[in-house]
Write an enzyme that holds these catalytic residues in place. Structure first.
Site, PDB file in Angstrom:
ATOM      1  N   TRP A 104       0.729  -1.131   0.212  1.00 38.93           N
ATOM      2  CA  TRP A 104       0.246  -0.374  -0.028  1.00 38.93           C
ATOM      3  C   TRP A 104       1.589   1.503   0.291  1.00 38.93           C
ATOM      4  O   TRP A 104       0.580   2.257  -0.480  1.00 38.93           O
ATOM      5  CB  TRP A 104      -1.050  -0.416   1.195  1.00 38.93           C
ATOM      6  CG  TRP A 104      -2.322  -1.309   0.883  1.00 38.93           C
ATOM      7  CD1 TRP A 104      -2.289  -2.131   1.176  1.00 38.93           C
ATOM      8  CD2 TRP A 104      -3.310  -0.779   0.459  1.00 38.93           C
ATOM      9  NE1 TRP A 104      -3.279  -3.074   1.059  1.00 38.93           N
ATOM     10  CE2 TRP A 104      -3.870  -1.754   0.227  1.00 38.93           C
ATOM     11  CE3 TRP A 104      -3.037  -0.529  -1.084  1.00 38.93           C
ATOM     12  CZ2 TRP A 104      -4.958  -2.269  -0.291  1.00 38.93           C
ATOM     13  CZ3 TRP A 104      -4.596  -0.688  -1.600  1.00 38.93           C
ATOM     14  CH2 TRP A 104      -5.047  -1.655  -1.935  1.00 38.93           C
ATOM     15  N   ASP A 174      -1.727   6.744   6.316  1.00 39.29           N
ATOM     16  CA  ASP A 174      -2.634   5.518   5.997  1.00 39.29           C
ATOM     17  C   ASP A 174      -2.898   4.908   7.156  1.00 39.29           C
ATOM     18  O   ASP A 174      -2.510   4.221   7.202  1.00 39.29           O
ATOM     19  CB  ASP A 174      -2.233   5.284   4.266  1.00 39.29           C
ATOM     20  CG  ASP A 174      -3.572   4.309   4.017  1.00 39.29           C
ATOM     21  OD1 ASP A 174      -4.032   3.645   5.210  1.00 39.29           O
ATOM     22  OD2 ASP A 174      -3.491   3.167   3.031  1.00 39.29           O
ATOM     23  N   LYS A 198     -12.504  -1.880   7.245  1.00 38.36           N
ATOM     24  CA  LYS A 198     -12.398  -3.175   7.571  1.00 38.36           C
ATOM     25  C   LYS A 198     -12.584  -2.551   9.407  1.00 38.36           C
ATOM     26  O   LYS A 198     -12.913  -3.401   9.485  1.00 38.36           O
ATOM     27  CB  LYS A 198     -10.200  -2.551   7.391  1.00 38.36           C
ATOM     28  CG  LYS A 198      -9.634  -3.182   5.693  1.00 38.36           C
ATOM     29  CD  LYS A 198      -8.584  -2.829   5.753  1.00 38.36           C
ATOM     30  CE  LYS A 198      -8.297  -2.548   4.780  1.00 38.36           C
ATOM     31  NZ  LYS A 198      -8.235  -3.958   3.442  1.00 38.36           N
TER      32      LYS A 198
END
Length: 363
Positions: A104, A174, A198
């Protein structure tokens, strides 16, 4: 009502608290006596706006009500944030500095390179991201506009336990896969962002928490919907927001409060992670953890078996036993149990027992 729910270890969209789902089910058709579902309401109406504002206030309260910070509700997931950050903060002659920790962070860095100057401030790519790099002495060039990090890499299974002091340079993180898994001091960050799917709610909404001065400084020559200032000035109501997803986020935040806040959530998360890592470490090599033990995630437990055939057998038998989502990401293979906030301790206990029995049958 289902007689038995699946053991859901999906990486995202992921498990939601059963209490939340039951509450939402009860008011799905008629929200608070309005004769409508919240999905049918105008986002300009007082009923929806009260939910919208309550979600923002509740989120900030869980962070200790920091002064000078604002909550935005956006769309497009973390992947859109990868582009919004450089568009809003990388002016001519400035550099975005990125800490490379896995899949990511790599995507965020590549997106920034399309839009401006991006620099790698630290990286563990040479070790295939199976550990985290040292971030105490980052390589920051002159005119660094911000430092970007990914707090938890869902694919590799690493997680930062602490963050560097970047001084006057805003630290942007993030937190899509570990936000609110434990307490943290939001004032050390200029901006944090997280796709909700999530730990915060269903897919469809992205949460941004940032210093107000950062949000208000968007350049005027980028598209309106890609400016943070658009959302800051209009309370995230410039256009139709993902209203149902925001309502769900508010319900999940209520549940977190009921579970003892972030401290209570962390206690259970540590128990869940310790249970699974203990099974891996005590298996005499039958199960092997993927990452350096110092950098293990308490959200995504990644591990391997002796060979791919045995891993496929594990996945097949686990699915037959009601376990969902244990196959590792296609880019790295192996096995992964995503144990986000809403995954009950009992599910992890059941998985630990399955791991024991599978080992006994196949060692």
């Amino acid at each position: 009502m289902l007689s038995k729910r699946a053991y859901n270890f999906n990486a995202g969209p992921a498990a939601l608290p059963l209490k939340v789902l039951e509450r939402v089910q009860a008011e799905f058709v008629d929200f608070q006596g309005t004769g409508m579902s919240i999905m049918e309401m105008s986002h300009r109406g007082a009923v929806y706006e009260s939910v919208h504002n309550e979600a923002q206030e509740r989120l900030l309260s869980l962070l200790g009500n920091p002064k000078g910070y604002k909550v935005l509700f956006l769309q497009g997931g973390a992947s859109t944030q990868f582009a919004m950050l450089p568009l809003n903060f990388l002016s001519e002659g400035q550099v975005g500095s990125y800490v490379m920790t896995g899949s990511w962070s790599d995507k965020a860095y590549k997106e920034a390179k399309l839009l401006g100057k991006a620099h790698i401030a630290a990286s563990s790519a040479d070790e295939k991201y199976m550990r985290l790099p040292n971030v105490e002495s980052l390589d920051l060039p002159e005119h660094t506009a911000y430092v970007h990090m990914t707090s938890n890499e869902t694919i590799e299974g690493t997680q930062f336990k602490q963050f560097p002091d970047t001084g006057s340079v805003p630290l942007i993180v993030d937190m899509s896969s570990d936000i609110f898994c434990k307490p943290f001091d939001v004032t050390q960050f200029g901006l944090i962002y997280a796709g909700a799917q999530k730990n915060l709610g269903p897919s469809g909404v992205t949460v941004v928490v940032a210093r107000e001065e950062l949000l208000a400084s968007s350049p005027s020559n980028i598209p309106t919907m890609l400016r943070y200032s658009t959302y800051e000035k209009n309370n995230s109501l410039y256009n139709t927001p993902p209203s149902f997803a925001i309502y769900m986020v508010n319900e999940v935040l209520k549940w977190i409060q009921e579970e003892g806040g972030l401290e209570g959530i962390e206690r259970v998360n540590q128990q869940k992670a310790a249970l699974l890592y203990d099974r891996i470490d005590s298996s005499e090599g039958f199960y092997r953890g993927c990452v350096d033990s110092r950098d293990r995630s308490i959200m995504n437990v990644t591990f391997r078996l002796a060979n791919e055939d045995l891993e496929k057998q594990f996945i097949k038998e686990s699915e037959q036993a009601g376990f969902i989502g244990l196959k590792g990401h296609r880019s790295v293979g192996g096995l992964r149990a995503s144990i986000y906030n809403a995954v009950p301790l009992e599910n992890c206990q059941a998985l630990a027992e399955f791991m024991d029995s599978f080992k006994q049958r196949n060692r």
